[in-house]
Design a protein around this motif. Structure first.
Motif, PDB file in Angstrom:
ATOM      1  N   GLY A  99     -49.937  72.744  30.845  1.00  0.00           N
ATOM      2  CA  GLY A  99     -51.185  71.975  30.844  1.00  0.00           C
ATOM      3  C   GLY A  99     -52.442  72.820  30.760  1.00  0.00           C
ATOM      4  N   ILE A 100     -52.303  74.118  30.598  1.00  0.00           N
ATOM      5  CA  ILE A 100     -53.477  74.972  30.592  1.00  0.00           C
ATOM      6  C   ILE A 100     -54.188  74.911  29.222  1.00  0.00           C
ATOM      7  CG2 ILE A 100     -52.466  77.199  29.832  1.00  0.00           C
ATOM      8  CD1 ILE A 100     -54.625  76.842  32.897  1.00  0.00           C
ATOM      9  N   GLY A 101     -53.434  74.573  28.175  1.00  0.00           N
ATOM     10  CA  GLY A 101     -54.052  74.441  26.852  1.00  0.00           C
ATOM     11  C   GLY A 101     -53.437  75.315  25.776  1.00  0.00           C
ATOM     12  N   LYS A 102     -52.201  75.754  25.983  1.00  0.00           N
ATOM     13  CA  LYS A 102     -51.548  76.621  24.985  1.00  0.00           C
ATOM     14  C   LYS A 102     -51.364  75.892  23.661  1.00  0.00           C
ATOM     15  CE  LYS A 102     -47.917  77.159  27.626  1.00  0.00           C
ATOM     16  NZ  LYS A 102     -48.367  76.409  28.801  1.00  0.00           N
ATOM     17  N   SER A 103     -50.827  74.677  23.741  1.00  0.00           N
ATOM     18  CA  SER A 103     -50.591  73.932  22.503  1.00  0.00           C
ATOM     19  C   SER A 103     -51.906  73.611  21.814  1.00  0.00           C
ATOM     20  CB  SER A 103     -49.843  72.630  22.806  1.00  0.00           C
ATOM     21  OG  SER A 103     -48.687  72.898  23.547  1.00  0.00           O
ATOM     22  N   THR A 104     -52.929  73.317  22.619  1.00  0.00           N
ATOM     23  CA  THR A 104     -54.241  72.994  22.055  1.00  0.00           C
ATOM     24  C   THR A 104     -54.800  74.192  21.311  1.00  0.00           C
ATOM     25  OG1 THR A 104     -54.592  71.535  23.931  1.00  0.00           O
ATOM     26  CG2 THR A 104     -56.533  72.106  22.647  1.00  0.00           C
ATOM     27  N   LEU A 105     -54.747  75.363  21.943  1.00  0.00           N
ATOM     28  CA  LEU A 105     -55.270  76.580  21.319  1.00  0.00           C
ATOM     29  C   LEU A 105     -54.549  76.866  20.007  1.00  0.00           C
ATOM     30  CD1 LEU A 105     -56.947  79.207  21.475  1.00  0.00           C
ATOM     31  CD2 LEU A 105     -55.039  80.247  22.679  1.00  0.00           C
ATOM     32  N   LEU A 106     -53.218  76.761  20.036  1.00  0.00           N
ATOM     33  CA  LEU A 106     -52.449  77.107  18.839  1.00  0.00           C
ATOM     34  C   LEU A 106     -52.642  76.081  17.745  1.00  0.00           C
ATOM     35  CD1 LEU A 106     -49.266  78.537  20.548  1.00  0.00           C
ATOM     36  CD2 LEU A 106     -51.046  79.789  19.324  1.00  0.00           C
ATOM     37  N   MET A 107     -52.827  74.817  18.135  1.00  0.00           N
ATOM     38  CA  MET A 107     -53.080  73.797  17.110  1.00  0.00           C
ATOM     39  C   MET A 107     -54.434  74.051  16.446  1.00  0.00           C
ATOM     40  SD  MET A 107     -52.276  71.408  15.253  1.00  0.00           S
ATOM     41  CE  MET A 107     -50.690  70.823  15.789  1.00  0.00           C
ATOM     42  N   GLN A 108     -55.423  74.429  17.239  1.00  0.00           N
ATOM     43  CA  GLN A 108     -56.752  74.713  16.664  1.00  0.00           C
ATOM     44  C   GLN A 108     -56.686  75.909  15.714  1.00  0.00           C
ATOM     45  OE1 GLN A 108     -59.046  73.593  20.643  1.00  0.00           O
ATOM     46  NE2 GLN A 108     -60.424  74.454  19.152  1.00  0.00           N
ATOM     47  N   ALA A 109     -55.956  76.961  16.142  1.00  0.00           N
ATOM     48  CA  ALA A 109     -55.835  78.139  15.285  1.00  0.00           C
ATOM     49  C   ALA A 109     -55.052  77.798  14.022  1.00  0.00           C
ATOM     50  CB  ALA A 109     -55.143  79.264  16.048  1.00  0.00           C
ATOM     51  N   SER A 110     -53.979  77.003  14.164  1.00  0.00           N
ATOM     52  CA  SER A 110     -53.169  76.608  13.006  1.00  0.00           C
ATOM     53  C   SER A 110     -54.012  75.844  12.000  1.00  0.00           C
ATOM     54  CB  SER A 110     -52.018  75.693  13.431  1.00  0.00           C
ATOM     55  OG  SER A 110     -51.217  76.329  14.349  1.00  0.00           O
ATOM     56  N   ALA A 111     -54.792  74.899  12.525  1.00  0.00           N
ATOM     57  CA  ALA A 111     -55.602  74.062  11.633  1.00  0.00           C
ATOM     58  C   ALA A 111     -56.627  74.921  10.889  1.00  0.00           C
ATOM     59  CB  ALA A 111     -56.296  72.972  12.448  1.00  0.00           C
ATOM     60  N   ALA A 112     -57.262  75.858  11.623  1.00  0.00           N
ATOM     61  CA  ALA A 112     -58.273  76.702  10.985  1.00  0.00           C
ATOM     62  C   ALA A 112     -57.642  77.555   9.884  1.00  0.00           C
ATOM     63  CB  ALA A 112     -58.936  77.594  12.030  1.00  0.00           C
ATOM     64  N   LEU A 113     -56.447  78.083  10.155  1.00  0.00           N
ATOM     65  CA  LEU A 113     -55.773  78.926   9.160  1.00  0.00           C
ATOM     66  C   LEU A 113     -55.324  78.110   7.955  1.00  0.00           C
ATOM     67  CD1 LEU A 113     -53.610  81.273  11.354  1.00  0.00           C
ATOM     68  CD2 LEU A 113     -55.158  81.986   9.545  1.00  0.00           C
ATOM     69  N   ALA A 114     -54.756  76.925   8.240  1.00  0.00           N
ATOM     70  CA  ALA A 114     -54.259  76.093   7.148  1.00  0.00           C
ATOM     71  C   ALA A 114     -55.404  75.680   6.232  1.00  0.00           C
ATOM     72  CB  ALA A 114     -53.556  74.865   7.714  1.00  0.00           C
ATOM     73  N   LYS A 115     -56.573  75.403   6.841  1.00  0.00           N
ATOM     74  CA  LYS A 115     -57.725  75.014   6.023  1.00  0.00           C
ATOM     75  C   LYS A 115     -58.172  76.170   5.143  1.00  0.00           C
ATOM     76  CE  LYS A 115     -59.656  71.197   8.606  1.00  0.00           C
ATOM     77  NZ  LYS A 115     -60.414  70.883   9.818  1.00  0.00           N
ATOM     78  N   ASN A 116     -57.877  77.410   5.567  1.00  0.00           N
ATOM     79  CA  ASN A 116     -58.240  78.583   4.772  1.00  0.00           C
ATOM     80  C   ASN A 116     -57.164  78.980   3.776  1.00  0.00           C
ATOM     81  OD1 ASN A 116     -60.804  79.123   5.622  1.00  0.00           O
ATOM     82  ND2 ASN A 116     -60.110  80.251   7.428  1.00  0.00           N
ATOM     83  N   GLY A 117     -56.166  78.113   3.593  1.00  0.00           N
ATOM     84  CA  GLY A 117     -55.172  78.360   2.553  1.00  0.00           C
ATOM     85  C   GLY A 117     -53.911  79.065   3.005  1.00  0.00           C
ATOM     86  N   HIS A 118     -53.767  79.345   4.311  1.00  0.00           N
ATOM     87  CA  HIS A 118     -52.520  79.958   4.786  1.00  0.00           C
ATOM     88  C   HIS A 118     -51.467  78.869   4.973  1.00  0.00           C
ATOM     89  CE1 HIS A 118     -53.930  84.033   5.755  1.00  0.00           C
ATOM     90  NE2 HIS A 118     -55.093  83.455   5.992  1.00  0.00           N
ATOM     91  N   VAL A 119     -50.211  79.255   4.770  1.00  0.00           N
ATOM     92  CA  VAL A 119     -49.128  78.319   5.082  1.00  0.00           C
ATOM     93  C   VAL A 119     -48.801  78.481   6.569  1.00  0.00           C
ATOM     94  CG1 VAL A 119     -46.742  77.666   4.598  1.00  0.00           C
ATOM     95  CG2 VAL A 119     -48.205  78.532   2.755  1.00  0.00           C
ATOM     96  N   VAL A 120     -48.955  77.394   7.335  1.00  0.00           N
ATOM     97  CA  VAL A 120     -48.708  77.450   8.773  1.00  0.00           C
ATOM     98  C   VAL A 120     -47.668  76.405   9.136  1.00  0.00           C
ATOM     99  CG1 VAL A 120     -49.748  77.279  11.059  1.00  0.00           C
ATOM    100  CG2 VAL A 120     -51.104  78.127   9.152  1.00  0.00           C
ATOM    101  N   ILE A 121     -46.628  76.829   9.826  1.00  0.00           N
ATOM    102  CA  ILE A 121     -45.579  75.895  10.246  1.00  0.00           C
ATOM    103  C   ILE A 121     -45.595  75.803  11.770  1.00  0.00           C
ATOM    104  CG2 ILE A 121     -43.100  75.414  10.232  1.00  0.00           C
ATOM    105  CD1 ILE A 121     -42.924  76.687   7.529  1.00  0.00           C
ATOM    106  N   TYR A 122     -45.698  74.594  12.266  1.00  0.00           N
ATOM    107  CA  TYR A 122     -45.770  74.352  13.711  1.00  0.00           C
ATOM    108  C   TYR A 122     -44.500  73.634  14.135  1.00  0.00           C
ATOM    109  CZ  TYR A 122     -48.037  73.336  18.175  1.00  0.00           C
ATOM    110  OH  TYR A 122     -48.369  73.299  19.504  1.00  0.00           O
ATOM    111  N   ILE A 123     -43.666  74.324  14.938  1.00  0.00           N
ATOM    112  CA  ILE A 123     -42.422  73.713  15.408  1.00  0.00           C
ATOM    113  C   ILE A 123     -42.642  73.279  16.846  1.00  0.00           C
ATOM    114  CG2 ILE A 123     -39.941  74.053  15.756  1.00  0.00           C
ATOM    115  CD1 ILE A 123     -40.530  74.794  12.955  1.00  0.00           C
ATOM    116  N   SER A 124     -42.546  72.001  17.092  1.00  0.00           N
ATOM    117  CA  SER A 124     -42.737  71.513  18.448  1.00  0.00           C
ATOM    118  C   SER A 124     -41.386  71.156  19.048  1.00  0.00           C
ATOM    119  CB  SER A 124     -43.656  70.286  18.436  1.00  0.00           C
ATOM    120  OG  SER A 124     -43.716  69.776  19.739  1.00  0.00           O
ATOM    121  N   GLY A 125     -41.035  71.819  20.136  1.00  0.00           N
ATOM    122  CA  GLY A 125     -39.776  71.512  20.807  1.00  0.00           C
ATOM    123  C   GLY A 125     -39.994  70.628  22.005  1.00  0.00           C
ATOM    124  N   GLU A 126     -41.246  70.376  22.320  1.00  0.00           N
ATOM    125  CA  GLU A 126     -41.555  69.628  23.544  1.00  0.00           C
ATOM    126  C   GLU A 126     -42.096  68.253  23.263  1.00  0.00           C
ATOM    127  OE1 GLU A 126     -44.166  71.999  25.918  1.00  0.00           O
ATOM    128  OE2 GLU A 126     -42.499  73.260  26.574  1.00  0.00           O
TER     129      GLU A 126
END
Ligand code: TYD
Ligand code: MG
Length: 460
Positions: A99-126
């Motif tokens: 609950g500290i915000g790990k998923s939130t931080l990584l989702m924000q970073a993923s979105a920023a990278l994907a918008k810049n043209g990187h291929v980002v794969i997010y695997i959610s096990g939870e």
């Protein structure tokens, strides 16, 4: 055929035992040993040794590197903590309380990278796909082209990664939920976590993708189960914070490709994590300037100066053994400062309760805070407020001498920038740049500071 060697692995600290016992020799926990076969699992090595080796190609050092070795995530505070961006082919462990915000931080970073043209794969096990989508919408990242999967089987994940376009970044949230069919233990056990991590790290090294593994932290601050994972990955980041405050600190604990003492500071808001470029303003925000017992410490985190208020309360004790309570600093260090005040400065605190708090829920690790703590303690005991425009830093030795600390210059500059007019510090702090306009009160012995504080006529 060689006999299969069975080991009993402690699920808390990872210590291997040759026979079962009720208590772990390594960490002293009860009922944590589980039977495991150390040679099984992905990357666990072959069950039988192959006598004929396979030849691997040897290459030269000066070969071609196709891509830049690092890429920035676009979240500055995260890039600062990783030492300037994600290194290709590296594996990073991001630990933190639930609950500290790990998923939130990584989702924000993923979105920023994907918008810049990187291929980002997010695997959610939870979380299910719908939950991840919901969070992305809340973060305003719903339209970012992040590729998403809800999966926990490592073989399926690796097959999926190999079948799709080569990603720059793969997020595995979380490593405790992953399992591989080659190990019999349940998900979350040391054997499963170790084997799953090994397989994912091997994927990173082979393909040049950056893999981020999310790991939960136990009550006592360790990544649950596998300390082993910390040794396997290239970088370990911890995301910290406390329930009472909205700010979060991303701390680098290990980094094979950069410095380890950097921090990134964020604030959790209704729509995601906001970066905090100037943490001192945040930590000093709620300052009560006129009250006794508060001293501003000019600290350093990595390369960045951080100013934070230290609050002390010294009160006559009604107990036989007075209470000592510390939040945000080291208990043993407080005892030492109290002992030096008693022994060398004539400040009697033996029959007083002492409470020490670092404002804003921040945690200080430097001994440089000694002087600020001593100032706060004396100020509270004497009932006299410290000058509001003053900062303190310096290490106190057992003999009562105040010692200079590193980065004196950076500390002073930050204090000056935030409008502080004077600093109390050790003699002999090395200055590398121009003279500052601040008044510097240099002290050699702690008793000099005490004398200045309690004698109202002495100008501070
Ligand atoms: P989360 O990223 O799920 O934590 P972790 O992955 O480390 O377990 O964060 C969950 C918490 O963050 C939850 O208590 C709600 C809060 N939150 C916000 O305050 N604002 C937001 O925009 C989001 C997405 C979460
Ligand atoms: Mg999460």
């Amino acid at each position: 055929m060689a006999r299969t060697k069975i080991q009993f692995i402690c699920q808390n600290c990872g210590t291997a035992h040759s026979r079962w016992a009720g208590k772990c020799d390594g960490c002293g926990e009860w009922n944590t040993l589980i039977e495991e076969n150390p040679t099984a699992g992905v990357g666990g090595g072959p069950g039988r040794i192959n006598p004929v080796g396979r030849e691997v190609a040897l290459v030269s050092l000066d070969g071609e590197i196709e891509e830049a070795p690092r890429f920035k995530s676009g979240v500055d505070e995260l890039d600062r903590a990783t030492g300037g961006g994600f290194v290709r082919g590296s594996a990073i462990l991001l630990g933190g309380d639930p609950g500290i915000g790990k998923s939130t931080l990584l989702m924000q970073a993923s979105a920023a990278l994907a918008k810049n043209g990187h291929v980002v794969i997010y695997i959610s096990g939870e979380e299910a796909i719908a939950q991840v989508r919901l969070r992305a919408k809340r973060l305003g990242a719903g339209s970012a082209p992040v590729l998403l999967a809800a999966e926990t089987n490592v073989e399926d994940i690796l097959a999926t990664l190999k079948a799709n376009e080569k990603p720059s970044l793969v997020i595995v949230d979380s490593i405790q939920t992953m399992w591989t069919g080659t190990v019999e233990s349940a998900p979350g056990t040391v054997a499963q976590v170790r084997s799953s991590s090994q397989a994912l790290i091997r994927y990173a090294k082979q393909t040049g993708a950056t893999v981020v593994l999310v790991g939960h932290v136990t009550k006592d601050g360790q990544i649950a189960g596998p300390r082993v994972v910390e040794h396997m990955v290239d970088a370990v980041l911890y995301f910290e914070g406390d329930g009472a405050h909205d700010f979060r600190i991303l701390r680098t604990v290990k980094n094979r490709f950069g410095p380890t003492d950097e921090i990134g500071v964020f604030e959790m808001t209704g729509d995601g994590l906001q970066e905090v470029a100037n943490p001192s303003e945040l930590f000093l925000g709620e300052r009560n300037k006129a009250s006794p017992g508060a001293a501003v410490f000019a600290g350093i985190e990595g390369t960045r100066p951080v100013l934070v208020e230290i609050q002390a309360l010294v009160a006559q004790s009604t107990l036989g053994t007075p209470r000592r309570a510390v939040v945000g600093w080291d208990n043993a260090r407080l005892s030492m400062v109290l002992a030096v005040l008693e022994a060398h400065c004539g400040v009697r605190l033996g029959s007083h309760d002492v409470y020490l708090n670092v404002a804003g829920g921040y945690r200080i690790r430097e001994p440089a805070a000694d002087l600020a703590v001593a100032a706060a303690l004396v100020s509270s005991l004497a009932g006299l407020a410290l000058p509001e425009n003053s900062v303190y830093f310096g290490e106190i030795s057992l003999s009562g001498t105040v010692r200079p600390v590193a980065h004196g210059d950076a500390r002073l500059k930050e204090a000056e920038k935030l409008g502080f007019g004077q600093a109390t510090l050790a003699k002999g702090v090395r200055r590398t740049t121009r003279e500052s306009a601040m008044t510097l009160n240099e002290v050699n012995q702690l008793r000099e500071l005490v004398a200045r504080l309690v004698e109202p006529n002495v100008k501070q």
